[in-house]
Design an enzyme around this catalytic site. Structure first.
Site, short mmCIF file in Angstrom:
data_model
loop_
_atom_site.label_atom_id
_atom_site.label_comp_id
_atom_site.label_asym_id
_atom_site.label_seq_id
_atom_site.Cartn_x
_atom_site.Cartn_y
_atom_site.Cartn_z
N TYR A 179 -0.06 -17.84 -0.50
CA TYR A 179 -1.24 -16.98 -0.61
C TYR A 179 -2.52 -17.83 -0.58
CZ TYR A 179 -4.36 -13.45 -2.73
OH TYR A 179 -5.38 -12.57 -3.01
N ASN A 233 -5.59 -12.40 14.76
CA ASN A 233 -5.52 -11.16 15.57
C ASN A 233 -6.75 -10.29 15.36
OD1 ASN A 233 -3.07 -11.69 16.84
ND2 ASN A 233 -1.87 -10.85 15.15
N GLY A 255 0.84 -1.21 0.00
CA GLY A 255 0.00 0.00 0.00
C GLY A 255 0.86 1.25 0.00
N ARG A 310 0.19 -7.04 -11.50
CA ARG A 310 -0.96 -7.77 -12.02
C ARG A 310 -1.25 -7.36 -13.46
NH1 ARG A 310 -4.69 -7.56 -6.76
NH2 ARG A 310 -3.17 -5.95 -6.20
P1 NAD Z 1 -2.88 -4.48 -2.33
O1 NAD Z 1 -1.58 -5.19 -2.28
O2 NAD Z 1 -2.96 -3.24 -3.16
O3 NAD Z 1 -3.40 -4.14 -0.87
C1 NAD Z 1 -3.07 -4.91 0.27
C2 NAD Z 1 -2.83 -3.95 1.43
O4 NAD Z 1 -2.53 -4.72 2.61
C3 NAD Z 1 -1.62 -3.04 1.20
O5 NAD Z 1 -1.94 -1.73 1.56
C4 NAD Z 1 -0.54 -3.63 2.11
O6 NAD Z 1 0.43 -2.69 2.50
C5 NAD Z 1 -1.40 -4.14 3.25
N1 NAD Z 1 -0.75 -5.18 4.06
C6 NAD Z 1 -0.10 -6.29 3.60
N2 NAD Z 1 0.38 -7.01 4.64
C7 NAD Z 1 0.01 -6.35 5.77
C8 NAD Z 1 0.23 -6.59 7.15
N3 NAD Z 1 0.91 -7.66 7.60
N4 NAD Z 1 -0.25 -5.69 8.05
C9 NAD Z 1 -0.93 -4.58 7.63
N5 NAD Z 1 -1.17 -4.31 6.33
C10 NAD Z 1 -0.69 -5.19 5.40
O7 NAD Z 1 -3.94 -5.56 -2.86
P2 NAD Z 1 -5.49 -5.40 -3.22
O8 NAD Z 1 -5.66 -5.81 -4.63
O9 NAD Z 1 -6.00 -4.11 -2.75
O10 NAD Z 1 -6.12 -6.56 -2.34
C11 NAD Z 1 -6.77 -6.32 -1.12
C12 NAD Z 1 -7.28 -7.64 -0.56
O11 NAD Z 1 -8.21 -8.23 -1.46
C13 NAD Z 1 -6.16 -8.66 -0.34
O12 NAD Z 1 -6.38 -9.34 0.87
C14 NAD Z 1 -6.32 -9.60 -1.50
O13 NAD Z 1 -5.92 -10.90 -1.18
C15 NAD Z 1 -7.82 -9.55 -1.75
N6 NAD Z 1 -8.09 -9.88 -3.17
C16 NAD Z 1 -7.84 -8.98 -4.15
C17 NAD Z 1 -8.08 -9.34 -5.47
C18 NAD Z 1 -7.86 -8.38 -6.61
O14 NAD Z 1 -8.06 -8.77 -7.76
N7 NAD Z 1 -7.48 -7.15 -6.41
C19 NAD Z 1 -8.56 -10.63 -5.78
C20 NAD Z 1 -8.77 -11.51 -4.72
C21 NAD Z 1 -8.55 -11.13 -3.42
N1 UDP Z 2 -0.15 -12.22 -16.82
C1 UDP Z 2 0.44 -11.96 -18.04
N2 UDP Z 2 1.31 -10.91 -18.12
C2 UDP Z 2 1.60 -10.10 -17.08
C3 UDP Z 2 0.97 -10.36 -15.83
C4 UDP Z 2 0.11 -11.45 -15.74
O1 UDP Z 2 0.20 -12.66 -19.05
O2 UDP Z 2 2.40 -9.16 -17.25
C5 UDP Z 2 -1.10 -13.35 -16.74
C6 UDP Z 2 -0.86 -14.31 -15.59
O3 UDP Z 2 0.06 -15.32 -15.99
C7 UDP Z 2 -2.24 -14.84 -15.32
C8 UDP Z 2 -3.16 -13.67 -15.66
O4 UDP Z 2 -2.40 -12.80 -16.49
O5 UDP Z 2 -2.54 -15.91 -16.18
C9 UDP Z 2 -3.65 -12.90 -14.44
O6 UDP Z 2 -2.51 -12.58 -13.67
P1 UDP Z 2 -2.58 -11.68 -12.37
O7 UDP Z 2 -1.22 -11.68 -11.77
O8 UDP Z 2 -3.20 -10.37 -12.70
O9 UDP Z 2 -3.63 -12.42 -11.42
P2 UDP Z 2 -3.86 -13.96 -10.99
O10 UDP Z 2 -2.90 -14.85 -11.71
O11 UDP Z 2 -3.60 -13.98 -9.52
O12 UDP Z 2 -5.26 -14.24 -11.38
#
Ligand code: NAD
Ligand code: UDP
Length: 311
Positions: free
Chosen positions: A144, A98, A36, A185
């Site tokens: 993860y 926690n 973040g 991503r």
């Molecule tokens: P992100 O990496 O942008 O945000 C995660 C946030 O958590 C960051 O601000 C990071 O600093 C904070 N963080 C990480 N470890 C921490 C810790 N130990 N203590 C306090 N803060 C901590 O990712 P995002 O895309 O915003 O994802 C948010 C949540 O949604 C995540 O839990 C992720 O697994 C879940 N999620 C996101 C997606 C997506 O496509 N964006 C898909 C599935 C699940």
């Molecule tokens: N991916 C890709 N090029 C990139 C980043 C990701 O082709 O530069 C592919 C990756 O291998 C996966 C899909 O895009 O098949 C989505 O990847 P991302 O990391 O966004 O999310 P996740 O794999 O966790 O769904």
């Protein structure tokens, strides 16, 4: 006015959620700033907004009363969680416990942002919440995937043993403004690469699929889930069921940005899921939620956001 804790609030989804919640609530953002950014939440200007720098691997003490906790803390991009696998497991498991203890102490509702990754390499398509998944327990994604599966188990265990008010959401690939440009991503990578006229890195043959949800839709769904009755705990899939190959995504972004970039095929990382699409029947029926912003519109908004950052 409710007091709401957004843990991981400085990240991509967290920032978008804080911006929505601050309109009607007091919001406390807790973050260790691993992925973040302080610059994300500096865009929130309100006396009702507070930031606490804290790593949730360690117990969290809050003096005031809390009504709701959203747990978004965890690195979510494969390069970031694979760089720090042990911290990822600890964040998802110790951190979850926690926060569940804090929720119990405060009698607060707690929403866990779980993930479509709990389905692993799915043998069921689209994925329903009843599917138990097919996850490699020791592959490079396992810190993860298994961390999130264990976090779900912790939520349900606290609910069974203590009656903790849990809500579990499984998020499918979400994109949009405030994702860090170096996040790794796919949508962000392709947009930044296009805007810089760099090669577009398609991993594998690009025939793997994902279903992309715009962040405003996702955040609406999270808030709707939090506002359901206490006996509705999930899990609930949230995502956009329109499915695209990664190659289709690359071609769309190339066209929209009018770039000179060319596609470069790179090795497919191990355990990269072949296909991903949510069944959102439960979200539709129970939350009256379905996504409104389709990929073309969402990509246009996201491209505009990165252009505004001078890419
Ligand atoms: P992100 O990496 O942008 O945000 C995660 C946030 O958590 C960051 O601000 C990071 O600093 C904070 N963080 C990480 N470890 C921490 C810790 N130990 N203590 C306090 N803060 C901590 O990712 P995002 O895309 O915003 O994802 C948010 C949540 O949604 C995540 O839990 C992720 O697994 C879940 N999620 C996101 C997606 C997506 O496509 N964006 C898909 C599935 C699940
Ligand atoms: N991916 C890709 N090029 C990139 C980043 C990701 O082709 O530069 C592919 C990756 O291998 C996966 C899909 O895009 O098949 C989505 O990847 P991302 O990391 O966004 O999310 P996740 O794999 O966790 O769904």
């Amino acid at each position: 006015m409710k007091t709401i804790l957004v843990v991981g609030g400085a990240g991509f989804i967290g920032t978008n959620l804080c911006k929505k919640l601050i309109k009607e609530n007091r919001v406390i953002c807790v973050d260790n700033f691993y992925t973040g950014k302080k610059s994300n939440i500096e865009t929130i200007d309100s006396d009702n907004f507070e930031v606490i720098e804290h790593d949730i691997i360690n117990p969290l003490k809050i003096d005031e009363e809390i009504d709701e906790i959203y747990n978004l803390a965890s690195p979510a991009s494969p390069p970031h969680y694979q760089k720090k696998p042990i911290e990822t497991i600890k964040t998802n498991v110790y951190g979850m416990i926690n926060l569940l203890e804090l929720a119990n102490e405060k009698d607060a509702k707690i929403l866990q942002s779980s993930t479509s990754e709990v389905y692993g390499e799915p043998h069921q398509h689209p994925q329903k919440e009843t599917y138990w998944g097919n996850v490699n327990p020791n592959g490079i994604r396992s810190c993860y995937d298994e961390g999130k599966r264990c976090a779900e188990s912790a939520c349900f265990s606290f609910n069974r043993e203590y009656g903790t008010k849990i809500k579990v959401i499984r998020i499918f690939n979400t994109y949009g403004p405030y994702m860090d440009s170096a996040d790794g991503r796919v949508v962000t990578n392709f947009i930044i690469q296009s805007l810089k006229n760099q090669d577009i890195t398609v991993y594998g043959d690009g025939n793997q699929t994902r279903s992309f949800c715009y962040v405003d839709d996702l955040v609406d769904g999270l808030v709707k889930m939090m506002n359901t009755k206490d006996d509705f705990i999930g899990p609930v899939n949230l995502g956009n069921p329109n499915e695209f190959t990664i190659l289709e995504l690359a071609q769309k972004i190339i066209k929209k940005t009018n770039t000179n970039s060319k596609i470069k095929y790179c090795p497919l990382p191990s355990d990269d899921p072949t296909q991903r699409r949510p069944d959102i029947s439960i979200a539709k029926n129970k939350l009256k939620w379905s996504p409104k912003i389709m990929l073309d519109e969402g990509l246009d908004k996201t491209i505009e956001y990165y252009k505004s950052l001078q890419y």
